[in-house]
Scaffold this motif. Structure first.
Motif, PDB file in Angstrom:
ATOM      1  N   ASP A 189      50.712  39.089  51.164  1.00 40.27           N
ATOM      2  CA  ASP A 189      52.124  39.923  51.235  1.00 40.27           C
ATOM      3  C   ASP A 189      53.371  39.016  50.871  1.00 40.27           C
ATOM      4  OD1 ASP A 189      54.908  40.820  50.579  1.00 40.27           O
ATOM      5  OD2 ASP A 189      53.574  42.885  52.208  1.00 40.27           O
ATOM      6  N   SER A 190      53.628  38.860  49.613  1.00 42.69           N
ATOM      7  CA  SER A 190      54.373  38.175  48.337  1.00 42.69           C
ATOM      8  C   SER A 190      54.421  36.458  48.237  1.00 42.69           C
ATOM      9  CB  SER A 190      56.177  37.920  49.768  1.00 42.69           C
ATOM     10  OG  SER A 190      55.819  36.634  51.029  1.00 42.69           O
ATOM     11  N   ALA A 191      53.287  36.391  48.156  1.00 41.84           N
ATOM     12  CA  ALA A 191      53.074  35.204  47.785  1.00 41.84           C
ATOM     13  C   ALA A 191      52.888  35.088  45.512  1.00 41.84           C
ATOM     14  CB  ALA A 191      51.498  34.725  48.044  1.00 41.84           C
ATOM     15  N   GLY A 192      54.429  34.983  45.762  1.00 44.75           N
ATOM     16  CA  GLY A 192      54.171  34.804  44.344  1.00 44.75           C
ATOM     17  C   GLY A 192      54.543  33.263  43.825  1.00 44.75           C
ATOM     18  N   ILE A 193      53.894  33.757  42.417  1.00 43.36           N
ATOM     19  CA  ILE A 193      53.671  32.424  41.981  1.00 43.36           C
ATOM     20  C   ILE A 193      54.545  32.001  40.356  1.00 43.36           C
ATOM     21  CG2 ILE A 193      51.929  33.530  40.079  1.00 43.36           C
ATOM     22  CD1 ILE A 193      49.808  30.792  41.619  1.00 43.36           C
ATOM     23  N   GLY A 194      56.071  32.059  40.698  1.00 46.53           N
ATOM     24  CA  GLY A 194      57.176  31.961  39.087  1.00 46.53           C
ATOM     25  C   GLY A 194      57.231  33.598  38.314  1.00 46.53           C
ATOM     26  N   GLU A 195      59.159  32.942  38.311  1.00 42.92           N
ATOM     27  CA  GLU A 195      59.989  33.942  38.223  1.00 42.92           C
ATOM     28  C   GLU A 195      59.438  34.631  36.766  1.00 42.92           C
ATOM     29  OE1 GLU A 195      63.036  32.333  34.852  1.00 42.92           O
ATOM     30  OE2 GLU A 195      62.883  31.297  37.326  1.00 42.92           O
ATOM     31  N   LEU A 196      59.271  36.184  36.575  1.00 39.09           N
ATOM     32  CA  LEU A 196      59.231  37.118  35.684  1.00 39.09           C
ATOM     33  C   LEU A 196      59.891  36.822  34.573  1.00 39.09           C
ATOM     34  CD1 LEU A 196      58.293  40.081  37.362  1.00 39.09           C
ATOM     35  CD2 LEU A 196      56.456  38.905  35.836  1.00 39.09           C
ATOM     36  N   LEU A 197      59.890  37.343  33.452  1.00 38.55           N
ATOM     37  CA  LEU A 197      61.086  37.570  31.831  1.00 38.55           C
ATOM     38  C   LEU A 197      61.707  37.817  32.755  1.00 38.55           C
ATOM     39  CD1 LEU A 197      58.542  37.392  29.202  1.00 38.55           C
ATOM     40  CD2 LEU A 197      59.497  35.210  30.360  1.00 38.55           C
ATOM     41  N   ASP A 198      61.923  38.500  32.801  1.00 38.55           N
ATOM     42  CA  ASP A 198      63.091  39.834  33.681  1.00 38.55           C
ATOM     43  C   ASP A 198      64.250  39.204  35.016  1.00 38.55           C
ATOM     44  OD1 ASP A 198      61.573  40.746  35.314  1.00 38.55           O
ATOM     45  OD2 ASP A 198      61.881  42.927  34.817  1.00 38.55           O
ATOM     46  N   ALA A 199      63.704  38.470  35.476  1.00 40.95           N
ATOM     47  CA  ALA A 199      63.764  37.754  36.960  1.00 40.95           C
ATOM     48  C   ALA A 199      65.536  37.443  37.537  1.00 40.95           C
ATOM     49  CB  ALA A 199      63.161  36.457  37.130  1.00 40.95           C
ATOM     50  N   GLY A 200      65.840  37.013  35.761  1.00 43.62           N
ATOM     51  CA  GLY A 200      67.587  37.380  35.927  1.00 43.62           C
ATOM     52  C   GLY A 200      68.473  38.125  36.682  1.00 43.62           C
ATOM     53  N   LYS A 201      67.800  39.219  35.948  1.00 42.89           N
ATOM     54  CA  LYS A 201      68.645  40.816  36.282  1.00 42.89           C
ATOM     55  C   LYS A 201      68.695  40.767  37.330  1.00 42.89           C
ATOM     56  CE  LYS A 201      66.937  43.126  32.063  1.00 42.89           C
ATOM     57  NZ  LYS A 201      65.943  43.765  31.335  1.00 42.89           N
ATOM     58  N   TYR A 202      67.532  40.722  38.414  1.00 45.94           N
ATOM     59  CA  TYR A 202      67.636  40.204  39.975  1.00 45.94           C
ATOM     60  C   TYR A 202      68.278  39.489  40.976  1.00 45.94           C
ATOM     61  CZ  TYR A 202      64.242  44.166  38.523  1.00 45.94           C
ATOM     62  OH  TYR A 202      63.552  45.153  38.055  1.00 45.94           O
ATOM     63  N   GLY A 203      68.791  38.218  40.067  1.00 51.31           N
ATOM     64  CA  GLY A 203      69.680  37.304  40.514  1.00 51.31           C
ATOM     65  C   GLY A 203      67.793  36.159  41.420  1.00 51.31           C
ATOM     66  N   ASP A 204      67.100  36.255  40.189  1.00 51.18           N
ATOM     67  CA  ASP A 204      65.869  35.607  41.036  1.00 51.18           C
ATOM     68  C   ASP A 204      65.540  34.212  40.099  1.00 51.18           C
ATOM     69  OD1 ASP A 204      65.536  37.478  43.185  1.00 51.18           O
ATOM     70  OD2 ASP A 204      64.433  38.084  42.898  1.00 51.18           O
ATOM     71  N   CYS A 205      65.979  33.720  38.946  1.00 48.49           N
ATOM     72  CA  CYS A 205      66.098  32.232  38.107  1.00 48.49           C
ATOM     73  C   CYS A 205      65.662  31.840  39.148  1.00 48.49           C
ATOM     74  CB  CYS A 205      66.969  32.228  37.207  1.00 48.49           C
ATOM     75  SG  CYS A 205      67.125  33.136  35.690  1.00 48.49           S
ATOM     76  N   GLY A 206      64.490  31.035  38.835  1.00 50.85           N
ATOM     77  CA  GLY A 206      64.113  29.373  39.407  1.00 50.85           C
ATOM     78  C   GLY A 206      62.962  30.028  40.348  1.00 50.85           C
ATOM     79  N   CYS A 207      62.934  31.750  41.310  1.00 48.93           N
ATOM     80  CA  CYS A 207      62.128  31.791  42.270  1.00 48.93           C
ATOM     81  C   CYS A 207      60.976  31.611  41.422  1.00 48.93           C
ATOM     82  CB  CYS A 207      62.532  33.133  42.398  1.00 48.93           C
ATOM     83  SG  CYS A 207      64.213  32.966  43.508  1.00 48.93           S
ATOM     84  N   ASN A 208      59.712  31.023  42.912  1.00 50.81           N
ATOM     85  CA  ASN A 208      58.281  30.452  42.747  1.00 50.81           C
ATOM     86  C   ASN A 208      58.045  30.498  44.421  1.00 50.81           C
ATOM     87  OD1 ASN A 208      55.376  29.539  42.088  1.00 50.81           O
ATOM     88  ND2 ASN A 208      56.210  28.883  40.092  1.00 50.81           N
ATOM     89  N   THR A 209      57.660  31.160  44.293  1.00 51.39           N
ATOM     90  CA  THR A 209      57.444  31.161  46.114  1.00 51.39           C
ATOM     91  C   THR A 209      56.569  29.700  46.158  1.00 51.39           C
ATOM     92  OG1 THR A 209      58.148  33.744  46.385  1.00 51.39           O
ATOM     93  CG2 THR A 209      56.528  32.560  48.119  1.00 51.39           C
ATOM     94  N   LEU A 210      54.845  30.745  45.930  1.00 55.80           N
ATOM     95  CA  LEU A 210      54.353  28.829  46.133  1.00 55.80           C
ATOM     96  C   LEU A 210      54.505  28.228  45.210  1.00 55.80           C
ATOM     97  CD1 LEU A 210      50.784  31.497  45.053  1.00 55.80           C
ATOM     98  CD2 LEU A 210      51.841  30.555  47.540  1.00 55.80           C
ATOM     99  N   VAL A 211      54.805  27.827  44.793  1.00 54.90           N
ATOM    100  CA  VAL A 211      55.049  25.990  44.039  1.00 54.90           C
ATOM    101  C   VAL A 211      56.524  25.539  44.804  1.00 54.90           C
ATOM    102  CG1 VAL A 211      56.706  24.956  42.165  1.00 54.90           C
ATOM    103  CG2 VAL A 211      53.984  26.529  41.601  1.00 54.90           C
ATOM    104  N   ASN A 212      56.833  26.316  44.772  1.00 53.71           N
ATOM    105  CA  ASN A 212      58.389  26.122  45.958  1.00 53.71           C
ATOM    106  C   ASN A 212      58.471  25.263  47.180  1.00 53.71           C
ATOM    107  OD1 ASN A 212      59.684  25.716  43.286  1.00 53.71           O
ATOM    108  ND2 ASN A 212      61.213  27.538  43.667  1.00 53.71           N
TER     109      ASN A 212
END
Length: 391
Positions: free
Chosen positions: A13-36
């Motif tokens: 649950d929540s183990a994302g692996i990098g922002e989607l192309l539309d992440a900016g619409k959600y305020g999530d630019c730069g998010c990358n759960t596993l990498v960060n």
């Protein structure tokens, strides 16, 4: 159809692996759960996930790409709008939404709150967007004095009710949630109503494992329904049964934490039936992502990695193990909310090819189409990859 064939989907649950192309619409630019998370702790120690091919999906510190992965690997984009638990799991099961669930960043309107208060016979506290742990620290003492439940939401489409177990008994809390679920329809149809019981005293409150989710019904049949209609078993582990409002579920078990979820999954894997085991491991999200705790997140990932050999060894010859996630929740950002991210995809089994690059899937629903195909069935949403991974 082979006897005693199982597909096991485990959602980290929540183990994302990098922002989607539309992440900016959600305020999530730069998010990358596993990498960060890996960068924050100086590297993750995930030898078994590494051998499966996790390091080939993204550059994760401490998880180098291996030459000969033991699993098929790739990542998936979410086609549905949103970044919540219900949307992610529904899409994994083959339901793609056209519009996101409603959110209430300023709290719920009087049209909902007033009839809710009348139905439960009490006033409420809160009615705002807040962190679950923060709001019980803020209002827990007043709740204990007044007996008023704490109502709050988040960036997700949720109506949450927190109550001390010694002030409002669990059955009464669950009844309140059912009342809220019945009220929240139409434009107010949030994805989930969640019971958030806690214990302790002011300054040391602690949420308990007696959480219960009341999801809205899926708008159409999922692959779970297709499996059950064709005589197969669908066993839900963790909050899966709640997320799907019991639809398409043959049997379900709740869990206390991630390791209990792994234990219960292993128990089901050893039982004699054919069908799907659908497991959610919630601690990554609930305990660490939402609390901006990269060290805790890393430890939970490493703890799961240590259990992977047991899961692999428990696979019967025809079984297939699918590891994925439902969204991100980057613990290194200022936000405590979910993040709009790709999710990893790892597929293993004794009858499954090794090292197949599954690429970037355009929808989580490819899992649903694949599960159907693995059982010789068809599902009308998603692009199956079963033909790419089987001999």
């Amino acid at each position: 159809m082979p006897v005693n064939k199982k597909v096991i989907i485990i959602v980290l649950d929540s183990a994302g692996i990098g922002e989607l192309l539309d992440a900016g619409k959600y305020g999530d630019c730069g998010c990358n759960t596993l990498v960060n998370c890996s960068l924050a702790v100086g590297g993750l120690k995930l030898p078994h996930l590494s051998q499966m091919g996790l390091g080939r999906i993204a550059e994760i510190l401490g998880v180098p790409p291996v030459d000969n992965p033991t699993a098929c690997y790739g990542k998936m984009a979410e086609r549905s709008p949103g970044k919540d638990t219900t949307t992610g799991h529904w899409e994994i099961a083959g339901v793609i939404l056209n519009k996101p669930f409603p959110v209430f960043p300023d709290g719920f309107p009087a049209e909902i709150i007033e009839p809710f208060k009348q139905s439960i016979g009490r006033d409420i506290l809160g009615n705002k967007a807040a962190s679950g742990t923060a709001i019980i620290e803020e209002l827990g003492a007043l709740h204990m004095q007044t007996g008023h439940p704490i109502v709050y939401t988040s960036a997700d489409s949720v109506f949450q009710i927190a109550a001390h177990e010694e002030v409002i008994p669990l059955e009464e809390l669950y009844r309140m949630c059912q009342i809220a679920r019945e009220l929240l329809t139409g434009e107010y149809a949030v994805g989930r109503v969640i019971a958030r019981p806690f214990v302790g005293s002011p300054g040391s409150f602690k949420r308990t494992a007696n959480r219960h989710d009341y999801s809205i019904m899926p708008p159409r049949p999922t692959v779970l329904n297709v499996l059950v209609e064709n005589g197969l078993t669908v066993a839900a582990v963790g909050k899966i049964n709640d997320i799907f409002a019991g639809q398409g579920i043959s049997t379900s078990v709740h869990t206390k934490n991630n390791m209990d979820g792994v234990d219960k999954t292993l128990t089901l894997m050893r039982e004699s039936f054919s069908g799907l085991i659908f497991t959610n491991l919630v601690d990554f999200d609930q305990q660490y992502g939402h609390r901006n705790d990269p060290s805790g997140y890393a430890n939970a990932l490493e703890e799961f990695d240590q259990r992977l050999p047991e899961l692999i060894c428990a696979l019967n010859p025809a079984d297939v193990l699918i590891l994925t996630a439902d969204h991100g929740c980057d613990p290194t950002t200022a936000s405590t909310d979910h993040s709009r991210e790709y999710v990893p995809l790892l597929v293993a089994g004794k009858s499954i090819k090794k090292g197949v690059d599954l690429g970037v899937r355009t929808s989580f629903s490819d899992v649903a189409a694949t599960v159907a195909r693995l059982f010789g069935l068809t599902f009308d949403t998603g692009e199956e990859f079963a033909s790419a991974i089987t001999e």
